[in-house]
Write a protein that holds these residues in place. Structure first.
Motif, PDB file in Angstrom:
ATOM      1  N   LEU A 124       0.829  -1.199   0.000  1.00 32.30           N
ATOM      2  CA  LEU A 124       0.000   0.000   0.000  1.00 32.30           C
ATOM      3  C   LEU A 124       0.870   1.259   0.000  1.00 32.30           C
ATOM      4  O   LEU A 124       0.619   2.211  -0.752  1.00 32.30           O
ATOM      5  N   GLY A 125       1.900   1.269   0.845  1.00 30.00           N
ATOM      6  CA  GLY A 125       2.777   2.423   0.902  1.00 30.00           C
ATOM      7  C   GLY A 125       3.510   2.654  -0.407  1.00 30.00           C
ATOM      8  O   GLY A 125       3.652   3.796  -0.866  1.00 30.00           O
ATOM      9  N   PHE A 126       3.977   1.579  -1.030  1.00 28.73           N
ATOM     10  CA  PHE A 126       4.695   1.702  -2.298  1.00 28.73           C
ATOM     11  C   PHE A 126       3.800   2.299  -3.377  1.00 28.73           C
ATOM     12  O   PHE A 126       4.197   3.224  -4.093  1.00 28.73           O
ATOM     13  N   VAL A 127       2.588   1.792  -3.475  1.00 27.45           N
ATOM     14  CA  VAL A 127       1.652   2.304  -4.486  1.00 27.45           C
ATOM     15  C   VAL A 127       1.331   3.771  -4.217  1.00 27.45           C
ATOM     16  O   VAL A 127       1.292   4.604  -5.137  1.00 27.45           O
ATOM     17  N   ALA A 128       1.111   4.108  -2.953  1.00 28.47           N
ATOM     18  CA  ALA A 128       0.791   5.490  -2.603  1.00 28.47           C
ATOM     19  C   ALA A 128       1.959   6.420  -2.912  1.00 28.47           C
ATOM     20  O   ALA A 128       1.765   7.551  -3.387  1.00 28.47           O
ATOM     21  N   GLY A 129       3.184   5.966  -2.629  1.00 30.77           N
ATOM     22  CA  GLY A 129       4.350   6.788  -2.918  1.00 30.77           C
ATOM     23  C   GLY A 129       4.499   7.080  -4.394  1.00 30.77           C
ATOM     24  O   GLY A 129       4.774   8.221  -4.799  1.00 30.77           O
ATOM     25  N   VAL A 130       4.314   6.072  -5.224  1.00 31.29           N
ATOM     26  CA  VAL A 130       4.388   6.265  -6.673  1.00 31.29           C
ATOM     27  C   VAL A 130       3.281   7.192  -7.154  1.00 31.29           C
ATOM     28  O   VAL A 130       3.518   8.147  -7.915  1.00 31.29           O
ATOM     29  N   ALA A 131       2.047   6.913  -6.705  1.00 30.88           N
ATOM     30  CA  ALA A 131       0.899   7.698  -7.166  1.00 30.88           C
ATOM     31  C   ALA A 131       1.024   9.164  -6.768  1.00 30.88           C
ATOM     32  O   ALA A 131       0.783  10.068  -7.579  1.00 30.88           O
ATOM     33  N   ALA A 132       1.410   9.419  -5.526  1.00 28.18           N
ATOM     34  CA  ALA A 132       1.515  10.800  -5.055  1.00 28.18           C
ATOM     35  C   ALA A 132       2.672  11.531  -5.720  1.00 28.18           C
ATOM     36  O   ALA A 132       2.556  12.716  -6.069  1.00 28.18           O
ATOM     37  N   ALA A 133       3.797  10.842  -5.917  1.00 25.90           N
ATOM     38  CA  ALA A 133       4.943  11.469  -6.571  1.00 25.90           C
ATOM     39  C   ALA A 133       4.599  11.910  -7.987  1.00 25.90           C
ATOM     40  O   ALA A 133       5.060  12.956  -8.466  1.00 25.90           O
TER      41      ALA A 133
END
Length: 435
Positions: A288-297
């Motif tokens: 979840l954190g990895f996906v959120a980091g990519v999406a937000a970046a």
């Protein structure tokens, strides 16, 4: 009545969450221009002042402290002023709830940094928390529309939102976007290199305080030691993965990872794990954190493409990562007493449908109500400072103060940080500033 361990735990967590608002002030303050740092920090501190009073008088009662009024909101007079709760341990949970309302309002301010009248902000904050935050908190956590017995929740199912994916982050992100559109762009938006963050160490300090306080944000409502342990580990794992994802995107896109990106990635991961902290496995938290980091970046650059000036990326971080965390529960939620689990655990698409309904309802309500409130204030009091005041610096014009006094820095705002200190401007702008 003897003070129980559970009461002590919630009091400690409430203090941790309250610390997050000054932490946000540091985080946001460092991201603004040098001549706007005090105003930015004042907007966070003012949120604590305004919402703290509102919560005691009627906010708590409306959010679930009394009988519901048609599932829309609870009776504001049930515990007005909290006098009826004196002598009870209920005041502990009242205080805990207040800290959530405070930081939600403070989050919005980052979208309109550098250019909003302080008087307009002081007007907006109590109205918005009363008409937007409180109803949504009641719908999700107080047994209102989105609750298991509510008008919507009874047929769509009750969405999982343990600590505020919809109530706090999606809510604040949508409100920030609406206000940014109403108030308009900063002068030189996307072109002026002085609009980059002026103090990255301050940003990093703010991110550290936010991460520290977030263990109380997510863990305060834990009902058992086992659940608290899961929440703690997930609140560590998700932002760690999001930070790595964000700086990885920077490395691939811009050729270098940045401190600002690391700090922003941590916050994006914290936002994403907020609704899911008690309902995903540690490995699920990493995913979840990895996906959120990519999406937000990737999302923080949309403001340059779509033309809205979300100064400090409230939309890119809080709205986008909040959506990721809330909707991902449809795939990653562990089976439990109240849910069959997400798709990856054999629960089918039911939970995803439930989460989606909650997201659509909350986003729609927040957008409409924030637009009404924001436009009313903008048309009457005016929400934006003058162009001259923006050039001079909002710290001086709104507060008669400056954050720095090094060779006229505070009065002129002429300090320009090295272009490499920000990854939130498009690369062509950074290269133009360097040349």
């Amino acid at each position: 009545m003897e003070l129980s361990a559970g009461n002590v735990w919630m009091m400690v967590c409430a203090a941790l969450v309250l610390l997050m608002t000054p932490g946000l002030a540091f985080f946001y303050g460092g991201m603004t221009r040098a001549k706007a740092v005090l105003n930015m920090m004042m907007m966070s501190f003012a949120a604590a002042g305004v919402v703290g009073v509102v919560w005691v008088l009627w906010g708590y009662s409306m959010s679930g402290g009394g009988e519901g009024l048609g599932g829309l909101v609870a009776d504001p007079f049930t515990a007005f002023g909290l006098g009826s709760l004196v002598g009870t341990s209920d005041l502990i949970s009242v205080g805990y709830g207040a800290t959530f309302a405070i930081i939600t309002v403070a989050l919005i301010s980052g979208a309109i940094a550098d250019r909003a009248k302080f008087s307009a902000w002081l007007t907006f904050a109590p109205i918005w928390v009363t008409l937007v935050y409180v109803p949504i908190a009641y719908w999700v956590w107080g047994g209102g529309l989105l609750g298991a017995d509510g008008a919507i929740g009874s047929w769509a199912g009750q969405a999982i939102d343990f600590a505020g994916g919809t109530v706090v982050h999606i809510n604040a992100g949508v409100a920030g976007l609406v206000l940014a559109v109403i108030i308009g762009k900063r002068r030189g938006f996307g072109k002026d290199p002085s609009q980059r963050p002026h103090n990255i160490p301050l940003v990093m300090i703010g991110a550290a305080l936010l991460w520290f306080g977030w263990f109380g944000f997510n863990g305060g409502a834990a009902s058992s030691a086992e659940q608290a342990g899961l929440i703690w580990i997930n609140t560590l794992a998700a932002p760690a993965a999001a930070m790595l994802a964000w700086i990885g995107i920077e490395r691939l896109r811009d050729g270098h990872p940045t401190s600002l990106g690391a700090a922003s990635g941590v916050v994006a991961g914290l936002v994403a794990i907020t609704p899911a902290c008690a309902n995903v496995s540690p490995v699920g938290a990493i995913v979840l954190g990895f996906v959120a980091g990519v999406a937000a970046a990737l999302a923080v650059g949309l403001k340059y493409r779509w033309g809205y000036d979300d100064s400090l990326d409230v939309v890119g971080v809080h709205l986008v990562a909040g959506l990721v965390g809330t909707l991902a529960l449809g795939f990653l939620a562990l089976p439990g007493e109240d849910t069959a689990g997400g798709l990856f655990y054999g629960g089918g698409l039911a939970q995803l449908g439930t989460q989606s309904v909650a997201v659509v309802v909350c986003m729609g309500y927040t957008a409409v109500m924030t637009a009404i409130i924001g436009l009313a204030i903008h048309k009457t009091l005016g929400m934006r400072i003058s162009e001259d005041a923006e050039d001079t610096g909002i710290d001086l014009t709104e507060h008669a103060e400056t954050g720095y006094e090094f060779g006229g820095l505070g009065t002129t705002g002429s300090f320009v940080p090295h272009p490499a200190t920000s990854s939130h401007l498009p690369q062509h702008t950074i290269e133009g500033a360097q040349s």
